[in-house]
Design an enzyme around this catalytic site. Structure first.
Site, PDB file in Angstrom:
ATOM      1  N   SER A 112      19.817  15.612  -9.405  1.00 17.62           N
ATOM      2  CA  SER A 112      20.793  16.082 -10.389  1.00 17.62           C
ATOM      3  C   SER A 112      22.233  15.969  -9.897  1.00 17.62           C
ATOM      4  O   SER A 112      23.142  15.776 -10.697  1.00 17.62           O
ATOM      5  CB  SER A 112      20.485  17.514 -10.815  1.00 17.62           C
ATOM      6  OG  SER A 112      20.601  18.400  -9.733  1.00 17.62           O
ATOM      7  N   THR A 113      22.464  16.044  -8.590  1.00 24.34           N
ATOM      8  CA  THR A 113      23.823  15.917  -8.061  1.00 24.34           C
ATOM      9  C   THR A 113      24.427  14.577  -8.484  1.00 24.34           C
ATOM     10  O   THR A 113      25.571  14.516  -8.933  1.00 24.34           O
ATOM     11  CB  THR A 113      23.826  16.044  -6.521  1.00 24.34           C
ATOM     12  OG1 THR A 113      23.330  17.339  -6.183  1.00 24.34           O
ATOM     13  CG2 THR A 113      25.218  15.851  -5.937  1.00 24.34           C
ATOM     14  N   TYR A 114      23.645  13.506  -8.352  1.00 22.44           N
ATOM     15  CA  TYR A 114      24.130  12.188  -8.767  1.00 22.44           C
ATOM     16  C   TYR A 114      24.115  12.040 -10.289  1.00 22.44           C
ATOM     17  O   TYR A 114      25.036  11.478 -10.876  1.00 22.44           O
ATOM     18  CB  TYR A 114      23.306  11.074  -8.110  1.00 22.44           C
ATOM     19  CG  TYR A 114      23.732  10.765  -6.697  1.00 22.44           C
ATOM     20  CD1 TYR A 114      25.006  10.263  -6.428  1.00 22.44           C
ATOM     21  CD2 TYR A 114      22.882  10.954  -5.621  1.00 22.44           C
ATOM     22  CE1 TYR A 114      25.408   9.966  -5.128  1.00 22.44           C
ATOM     23  CE2 TYR A 114      23.273  10.657  -4.321  1.00 22.44           C
ATOM     24  CZ  TYR A 114      24.536  10.162  -4.082  1.00 22.44           C
ATOM     25  OH  TYR A 114      24.942   9.869  -2.809  1.00 22.44           O
ATOM     26  N   ALA A 115      23.082  12.541 -10.939  1.00 25.99           N
ATOM     27  CA  ALA A 115      22.984  12.422 -12.399  1.00 25.99           C
ATOM     28  C   ALA A 115      24.191  13.066 -13.083  1.00 25.99           C
ATOM     29  O   ALA A 115      24.688  12.547 -14.091  1.00 25.99           O
ATOM     30  CB  ALA A 115      21.685  13.057 -12.892  1.00 25.99           C
ATOM     31  N   THR A 135      12.002   0.533  -2.897  1.00 26.03           N
ATOM     32  CA  THR A 135      13.200  -0.137  -3.395  1.00 26.03           C
ATOM     33  C   THR A 135      13.712   0.693  -4.563  1.00 26.03           C
ATOM     34  O   THR A 135      12.971   0.987  -5.498  1.00 26.03           O
ATOM     35  CB  THR A 135      12.908  -1.579  -3.841  1.00 26.03           C
ATOM     36  OG1 THR A 135      12.547  -2.353  -2.685  1.00 26.03           O
ATOM     37  CG2 THR A 135      14.123  -2.220  -4.490  1.00 26.03           C
ATOM     38  N   LEU A 136      14.965   1.081  -4.473  1.00 30.33           N
ATOM     39  CA  LEU A 136      15.576   1.981  -5.457  1.00 30.33           C
ATOM     40  C   LEU A 136      16.606   1.240  -6.291  1.00 30.33           C
ATOM     41  O   LEU A 136      17.392   0.449  -5.758  1.00 30.33           O
ATOM     42  CB  LEU A 136      16.256   3.141  -4.725  1.00 30.33           C
ATOM     43  CG  LEU A 136      15.344   3.960  -3.816  1.00 30.33           C
ATOM     44  CD1 LEU A 136      16.159   4.666  -2.744  1.00 30.33           C
ATOM     45  CD2 LEU A 136      14.564   4.945  -4.656  1.00 30.33           C
ATOM     46  N   GLU A 137      16.611   1.510  -7.589  1.00 32.13           N
ATOM     47  CA  GLU A 137      17.617   0.947  -8.485  1.00 32.13           C
ATOM     48  C   GLU A 137      18.562   2.080  -8.867  1.00 32.13           C
ATOM     49  O   GLU A 137      18.123   3.117  -9.370  1.00 32.13           O
ATOM     50  CB  GLU A 137      16.964   0.330  -9.722  1.00 32.13           C
ATOM     51  CG  GLU A 137      17.918  -0.458 -10.592  1.00 32.13           C
ATOM     52  CD  GLU A 137      18.529   0.380 -11.705  1.00 32.13           C
ATOM     53  OE1 GLU A 137      19.680   0.100 -12.090  1.00 32.13           O
ATOM     54  OE2 GLU A 137      17.875   1.322 -12.176  1.00 32.13           O
ATOM     55  N   GLN A 156      14.160  12.401  -5.962  1.00 31.72           N
ATOM     56  CA  GLN A 156      13.061  13.302  -5.610  1.00 31.72           C
ATOM     57  C   GLN A 156      11.738  12.668  -6.017  1.00 31.72           C
ATOM     58  O   GLN A 156      11.619  12.088  -7.092  1.00 31.72           O
ATOM     59  CB  GLN A 156      13.198  14.651  -6.310  1.00 31.72           C
ATOM     60  CG  GLN A 156      12.109  15.622  -5.863  1.00 31.72           C
ATOM     61  CD  GLN A 156      12.267  16.991  -6.467  1.00 31.72           C
ATOM     62  OE1 GLN A 156      12.120  17.158  -7.669  1.00 31.72           O
ATOM     63  NE2 GLN A 156      12.558  17.963  -5.630  1.00 31.72           N
ATOM     64  N   TYR A 170      -3.663   0.412  -6.193  1.00 31.37           N
ATOM     65  CA  TYR A 170      -2.655  -0.617  -5.981  1.00 31.37           C
ATOM     66  C   TYR A 170      -3.079  -1.559  -4.854  1.00 31.37           C
ATOM     67  O   TYR A 170      -2.909  -2.776  -4.937  1.00 31.37           O
ATOM     68  CB  TYR A 170      -1.309   0.043  -5.657  1.00 31.37           C
ATOM     69  CG  TYR A 170      -0.126  -0.862  -5.849  1.00 31.37           C
ATOM     70  CD1 TYR A 170       0.402  -1.094  -7.110  1.00 31.37           C
ATOM     71  CD2 TYR A 170       0.472  -1.489  -4.768  1.00 31.37           C
ATOM     72  CE1 TYR A 170       1.487  -1.924  -7.296  1.00 31.37           C
ATOM     73  CE2 TYR A 170       1.562  -2.320  -4.937  1.00 31.37           C
ATOM     74  CZ  TYR A 170       2.068  -2.537  -6.201  1.00 31.37           C
ATOM     75  OH  TYR A 170       3.146  -3.369  -6.378  1.00 31.37           O
TER      76      TYR A 170
END
Length: 188
Positions: A112-115, A135-137, A156, A170
């Site tokens: 939430s800090t970034y959102a 890998t994060l977008e 998170q 997977y």
């Protein structure tokens, strides 16, 4: 299917090395400075972003096409921070390596800090028996440049335990993003 508590996440990380390195509590300060928190929370784990980023650029007038992806659409940046241009995005990877058990499904959501700053981390699952660095977008939805802090919390991970193991994991289907080590571009 039930959400795992901090105790269950800790036990899985200690016994099965589900998360490495593992911070067994929420870290909110480093060397006397406040940071975007990371580590074990009540019902999840806040992962950190590594110091390597791939920032989208339109220098070559590229088209972002998941079936014909061109790596020259990104500029590589390594550092303590990363500036994402307005209305753009970056790819990064987690500091933590994940090994998801066969009876666990996770959901990775932005902090939430970034959102609250208009910075969105794409929501994605880590499927049963997936393993690797994430890998994060990271999308900057604002008309202003946005700053991301390496080594600090970014997203998170929520862990859901199933009553019954999946028939095909997977790993079983030889997923294309298995064992990723670096920032991994889209592939089909």
């Amino acid at each position: 299917m039930g959400l795992l508590s901090d105790r269950a996440i800790r036990e899985l990380s200690e016994k099965k090395k589900m998360i490495e390195p593992f911070a067994n509590q929420l870290v909110r300060e480093l060397q006397g400075k406040k940071i975007v928190s990371y580590g074990l929370s009540s019902y999840g784990y806040d992962l950190r972003v590594h110091d390597e980023f791939k920032v989208f650029t339109n220098v070559y007038n590229s088209i972002v096409d998941p079936k014909n992806f061109k790596a020259d659409a990104f500029v590589s940046i390594k550092g303590e921070t990363c500036i994402i241009p307005p209305n753009s995005f970056a790819l990064a990877r987690s500091v933590e390596y994940f090994r998801i058990p066969r009876n666990i499904l996770t959901l990775c959501i932005g902090k939430s800090t970034y959102a609250r700053c208009g910075i969105i981390v794409n929501v994605t699952p880590f499927e049963p028996e997936w393993e690797g660095f994430v890998t994060l977008e990271i999308s900057n939805t604002t008309p202003l440049p946005a700053k991301i802090y390496a080594g600090e919390g970014l997203a998170q991970v929520l862990f859901f335990k199933t009553e019954e193991e999946c028939q095909v994991s997977y790993l079983d289907r030889k997923g294309k993003y298995m064992h990723q080590v670096d920032i991994t571009y889209p592939t089909i």
